[in-house]
Design a protein around this motif. Structure first.
Motif, PDB file in Angstrom:
ATOM      1  N   ILE A 177       0.769  -1.218   0.017  1.00  0.00           N
ATOM      2  CA  ILE A 177      -0.222   0.097   0.117  1.00  0.00           C
ATOM      3  C   ILE A 177       0.777   1.226  -0.044  1.00  0.00           C
ATOM      4  CG2 ILE A 177      -1.891   1.240   1.226  1.00  0.00           C
ATOM      5  CD1 ILE A 177      -2.566  -1.412   2.486  1.00  0.00           C
ATOM      6  N   MET A 178       1.997   1.149   0.784  1.00  0.00           N
ATOM      7  CA  MET A 178       2.776   2.421   0.932  1.00  0.00           C
ATOM      8  C   MET A 178       3.419   2.737  -0.270  1.00  0.00           C
ATOM      9  SD  MET A 178       5.834   2.976   3.475  1.00  0.00           S
ATOM     10  CE  MET A 178       6.618   4.421   4.142  1.00  0.00           C
ATOM     11  N   ILE A 179       3.920   1.710  -1.092  1.00  0.00           N
ATOM     12  CA  ILE A 179       4.697   1.723  -2.455  1.00  0.00           C
ATOM     13  C   ILE A 179       3.754   2.504  -3.512  1.00  0.00           C
ATOM     14  CG2 ILE A 179       5.709   0.654  -4.355  1.00  0.00           C
ATOM     15  CD1 ILE A 179       7.037  -1.251  -1.999  1.00  0.00           C
ATOM     16  N   LEU A 180       2.483   1.888  -3.612  1.00  0.00           N
ATOM     17  CA  LEU A 180       1.745   2.025  -4.534  1.00  0.00           C
ATOM     18  C   LEU A 180       1.025   3.651  -4.321  1.00  0.00           C
ATOM     19  CD1 LEU A 180       0.066  -1.353  -5.524  1.00  0.00           C
ATOM     20  CD2 LEU A 180       1.626   0.030  -6.760  1.00  0.00           C
ATOM     21  N   LEU A 236       8.753  -2.739   8.813  1.00  0.00           N
ATOM     22  CA  LEU A 236       9.644  -1.363   8.392  1.00  0.00           C
ATOM     23  C   LEU A 236       9.628  -0.314   9.357  1.00  0.00           C
ATOM     24  CD1 LEU A 236       7.771  -0.817   4.861  1.00  0.00           C
ATOM     25  CD2 LEU A 236      10.245  -1.443   5.187  1.00  0.00           C
ATOM     26  N   THR A 237       8.704  -0.299  10.429  1.00  0.00           N
ATOM     27  CA  THR A 237       8.788   0.695  11.288  1.00  0.00           C
ATOM     28  C   THR A 237       9.937   0.309  12.580  1.00  0.00           C
ATOM     29  OG1 THR A 237       6.948  -0.265  12.368  1.00  0.00           O
ATOM     30  CG2 THR A 237       6.449   1.516  10.822  1.00  0.00           C
ATOM     31  N   GLY A 238      10.054   1.142  13.385  1.00  0.00           N
ATOM     32  CA  GLY A 238      11.173   1.241  14.492  1.00  0.00           C
ATOM     33  C   GLY A 238      10.209   0.621  15.579  1.00  0.00           C
ATOM     34  N   GLY A 239      10.995   0.853  16.670  1.00  0.00           N
ATOM     35  CA  GLY A 239      10.366   0.600  17.936  1.00  0.00           C
ATOM     36  C   GLY A 239      10.990  -0.713  18.534  1.00  0.00           C
ATOM     37  N   ARG A 240      10.480  -1.434  19.294  1.00  0.00           N
ATOM     38  CA  ARG A 240      10.983  -2.733  19.964  1.00  0.00           C
ATOM     39  C   ARG A 240       9.477  -3.954  19.709  1.00  0.00           C
ATOM     40  NH1 ARG A 240      11.560  -0.664  25.778  1.00  0.00           N
ATOM     41  NH2 ARG A 240      10.064   1.000  25.107  1.00  0.00           N
ATOM     42  N   ALA A 241      10.297  -5.017  20.139  1.00  0.00           N
ATOM     43  CA  ALA A 241       9.435  -6.123  19.822  1.00  0.00           C
ATOM     44  C   ALA A 241       8.084  -6.311  20.163  1.00  0.00           C
ATOM     45  CB  ALA A 241      10.344  -7.572  20.294  1.00  0.00           C
ATOM     46  N   ILE A 297      -1.650   5.166   6.331  1.00  0.00           N
ATOM     47  CA  ILE A 297      -0.613   5.402   5.340  1.00  0.00           C
ATOM     48  C   ILE A 297      -1.172   6.629   4.669  1.00  0.00           C
ATOM     49  CG2 ILE A 297       0.540   4.451   3.185  1.00  0.00           C
ATOM     50  CD1 ILE A 297      -0.258   1.758   4.359  1.00  0.00           C
ATOM     51  N   ILE A 298      -0.149   7.536   4.319  1.00  0.00           N
ATOM     52  CA  ILE A 298      -0.754   8.917   3.544  1.00  0.00           C
ATOM     53  C   ILE A 298       0.600   9.411   3.185  1.00  0.00           C
ATOM     54  CG2 ILE A 298      -0.654  10.137   5.752  1.00  0.00           C
ATOM     55  CD1 ILE A 298      -2.710  11.923   4.396  1.00  0.00           C
ATOM     56  N   ARG A 299       0.763  10.168   1.996  1.00  0.00           N
ATOM     57  CA  ARG A 299       1.572  10.954   1.386  1.00  0.00           C
ATOM     58  C   ARG A 299       1.929  12.408   2.304  1.00  0.00           C
ATOM     59  NH1 ARG A 299      -0.089  10.444  -3.643  1.00  0.00           N
ATOM     60  NH2 ARG A 299      -0.100  12.806  -3.873  1.00  0.00           N
ATOM     61  N   GLU A 300       3.169  12.761   2.285  1.00  0.00           N
ATOM     62  CA  GLU A 300       3.613  13.889   3.334  1.00  0.00           C
ATOM     63  C   GLU A 300       3.117  15.026   2.300  1.00  0.00           C
ATOM     64  OE1 GLU A 300       7.703  13.704   5.442  1.00  0.00           O
ATOM     65  OE2 GLU A 300       7.780  12.419   3.724  1.00  0.00           O
ATOM     66  N   LYS A 358       9.217   7.109   4.298  1.00  0.00           N
ATOM     67  CA  LYS A 358       9.923   6.637   3.031  1.00  0.00           C
ATOM     68  C   LYS A 358       9.440   7.146   1.716  1.00  0.00           C
ATOM     69  CE  LYS A 358      11.867   2.501   1.150  1.00  0.00           C
ATOM     70  NZ  LYS A 358      11.778   0.956   1.234  1.00  0.00           N
ATOM     71  N   ASP A 359       9.989   7.673   0.927  1.00  0.00           N
ATOM     72  CA  ASP A 359       9.749   8.198  -0.359  1.00  0.00           C
ATOM     73  C   ASP A 359       8.523   9.021  -0.456  1.00  0.00           C
ATOM     74  OD1 ASP A 359      11.755   6.674  -1.729  1.00  0.00           O
ATOM     75  OD2 ASP A 359      10.302   4.738  -1.811  1.00  0.00           O
ATOM     76  N   GLY A 360       8.624   9.985   0.778  1.00  0.00           N
ATOM     77  CA  GLY A 360       7.651  11.030   0.931  1.00  0.00           C
ATOM     78  C   GLY A 360       6.255  10.424   1.417  1.00  0.00           C
ATOM     79  N   THR A 361       6.241   9.194   1.875  1.00  0.00           N
ATOM     80  CA  THR A 361       5.089   8.685   2.436  1.00  0.00           C
ATOM     81  C   THR A 361       5.218   8.228   3.953  1.00  0.00           C
ATOM     82  OG1 THR A 361       4.625   7.835   0.065  1.00  0.00           O
ATOM     83  CG2 THR A 361       3.548   6.942   1.948  1.00  0.00           C
ATOM     84  N   ILE A 362       4.244   8.302   4.638  1.00  0.00           N
ATOM     85  CA  ILE A 362       4.056   7.879   6.002  1.00  0.00           C
ATOM     86  C   ILE A 362       3.630   6.767   6.097  1.00  0.00           C
ATOM     87  CG2 ILE A 362       3.375   8.726   8.342  1.00  0.00           C
ATOM     88  CD1 ILE A 362       3.371  11.503   7.333  1.00  0.00           C
ATOM     89  N   LEU A 363       3.864   5.950   7.032  1.00  0.00           N
ATOM     90  CA  LEU A 363       3.417   4.662   7.596  1.00  0.00           C
ATOM     91  C   LEU A 363       3.434   4.530   8.890  1.00  0.00           C
ATOM     92  CD1 LEU A 363       2.190   1.628   7.462  1.00  0.00           C
ATOM     93  CD2 LEU A 363       4.665   0.836   6.961  1.00  0.00           C
ATOM     94  N   GLN A 364       2.307   4.508   9.625  1.00  0.00           N
ATOM     95  CA  GLN A 364       2.492   4.377  11.128  1.00  0.00           C
ATOM     96  C   GLN A 364       1.535   3.179  11.434  1.00  0.00           C
ATOM     97  OE1 GLN A 364       2.158   7.486  13.968  1.00  0.00           O
ATOM     98  NE2 GLN A 364       0.826   6.678  15.214  1.00  0.00           N
ATOM     99  N   HIS A 365       2.324   2.130  12.259  1.00  0.00           N
ATOM    100  CA  HIS A 365       1.577   1.149  12.822  1.00  0.00           C
ATOM    101  C   HIS A 365       1.343   1.099  14.403  1.00  0.00           C
ATOM    102  CE1 HIS A 365       4.148  -1.613   9.868  1.00  0.00           C
ATOM    103  NE2 HIS A 365       3.058  -1.962   9.646  1.00  0.00           N
ATOM    104  N   GLY A 366       0.110   0.576  14.653  1.00  0.00           N
ATOM    105  CA  GLY A 366      -0.107   0.518  16.068  1.00  0.00           C
ATOM    106  C   GLY A 366      -0.897  -0.717  16.557  1.00  0.00           C
ATOM    107  N   SER A 367      -0.635  -1.164  17.648  1.00  0.00           N
ATOM    108  CA  SER A 367      -1.076  -2.207  18.296  1.00  0.00           C
ATOM    109  C   SER A 367      -2.113  -2.038  19.473  1.00  0.00           C
ATOM    110  CB  SER A 367       0.167  -3.198  18.762  1.00  0.00           C
ATOM    111  OG  SER A 367      -0.099  -4.426  19.436  1.00  0.00           O
ATOM    112  N   LEU A 368      -3.136  -2.392  19.474  1.00  0.00           N
ATOM    113  CA  LEU A 368      -4.085  -2.443  20.772  1.00  0.00           C
ATOM    114  C   LEU A 368      -4.365  -3.736  21.049  1.00  0.00           C
ATOM    115  CD1 LEU A 368      -6.128  -1.083  22.561  1.00  0.00           C
ATOM    116  CD2 LEU A 368      -7.670  -1.059  20.497  1.00  0.00           C
TER     117      LEU A 368
END
Length: 273
Positions: A24-27, A75-80, A92-95, A170-180
């Motif tokens: 999704i991020m790439i496209l 792809l995202t940072g943080g810990r296990a 996912i959204i472009r900057e 990456k490549d002008g695009t934001i990806l954020q993951h979140g775990s609930l």
């Protein structure tokens, strides 16, 4: 008002889940698909590593295999994070849409405000943002596991970390993951991490238990669909967007399948550090 695509929950394995988010991020970066809010879960359970984590040093991979826990690098940072009984979101959204702040910290605040609004207003869960204390750095955890300390602008409940999030640009695009997490099994998580002694493992597990929480631990038992509806509504209000239910395109599915085989299932990617 900007229109986003909403992809509702689907259970998949760790490799496909991570591959779909990257597809999704790439496209989207190529303007071929709209900004997307996606909800999903994990089957079987999986341990995901932050992009910069050292797998061989921090993770007990033979134990993961013994427990039938998949291991994948995000792809995202943080810990296990152990993804088991939880709901995961990705955004996912472009900057150049100029919806989220250039600052990662500020954009966390924007997104977390929407998460909190949805949980509070629609489900009556008194979640809050972890406020910034002037002059102080973000809290530092005591283990390789996420959730053992909330950072600024993360979502807390009863002063304990509830939602852990991580972001990549990456490549002008934001990806954020979140775990609930609906429920957390600290003992299970810490079996999968490396420690110099059992004493250190037990200490880290105790600290983790004191500083993290889950919905069921706090007395809430909502379904995935109820949580999805609440979070989607909260983000829609906070970000000023309109969400329209959609599905993955054929191009996204094809790219995701390619990424599974060539990246996310490979030892080169998962043990690159």
């Amino acid at each position: 008002m900007e229109t986003w695509r909403l992809l509702t929950n689907r259970s998949s394995n760790a490799f496909y889940n991570m591959a779909v988010d990257e597809a999704i991020m790439i496209l989207h970066s190529k303007n071929k698909v709209p900004p997307t809010l996606r909800f999903y879960s994990w089957k079987p359970a999986a341990l995901s590593l932050g992009y910069f984590q050292k797998a061989k040093e921090e993770i007990n991979y033979p134990k993961c295999q013994e427990e039938e826990i998949d291991l994948v690098r995000r792809l995202t940072g943080g810990r296990a994070i152990l993804h088991d009984q939880e709901l995961t979101y990705s955004l996912i959204i472009r900057e150049d849409f100029n919806l989220l702040a250039d600052s990662i910290e500020k954009s966390y605040q924007q997104i977390s405000s929407g998460l909190v609004r949805g949980l509070q207003q629609l489900l009556g869960i008194p979640a809050e943002l972890k406020a910034v204390e002037r002059g102080k750095k973000a809290p530092v955890g005591h283990s390789a596991a996420c959730f053992d300390a909330p950072s600024w602008y993360e979502v807390i409940l009863n002063n304990k970390k509830l939602i852990g999030s991580a972001q990549r640009r990456k490549d002008g695009t934001i990806l954020q993951h979140g775990s609930l997490p609906l429920a957390i099994n600290a003992e299970k998580i810490f079996k999968l991490l490396n420690y110099s002694s059992e004493q250190q493992r037990k200490k880290a597990s105790r600290i983790f238990t004191l500083k993290s929480t889950s919905l069921r631990k706090a007395g809430y038992n909502f379904s995935h669909s109820e949580l999805e509806n609440a979070i989607a509504a909260g983000l829609s209000q906070s970000l000023g967007i309109e969400l329209t239910e959609g599905k993955l395109t054929a191009a996204e599915i094809k790219l995701a399948q390619k990424l599974v085989l060539e990246k996310y299932q490979t030892q080169d990617w998962n043990f690159k550090r």
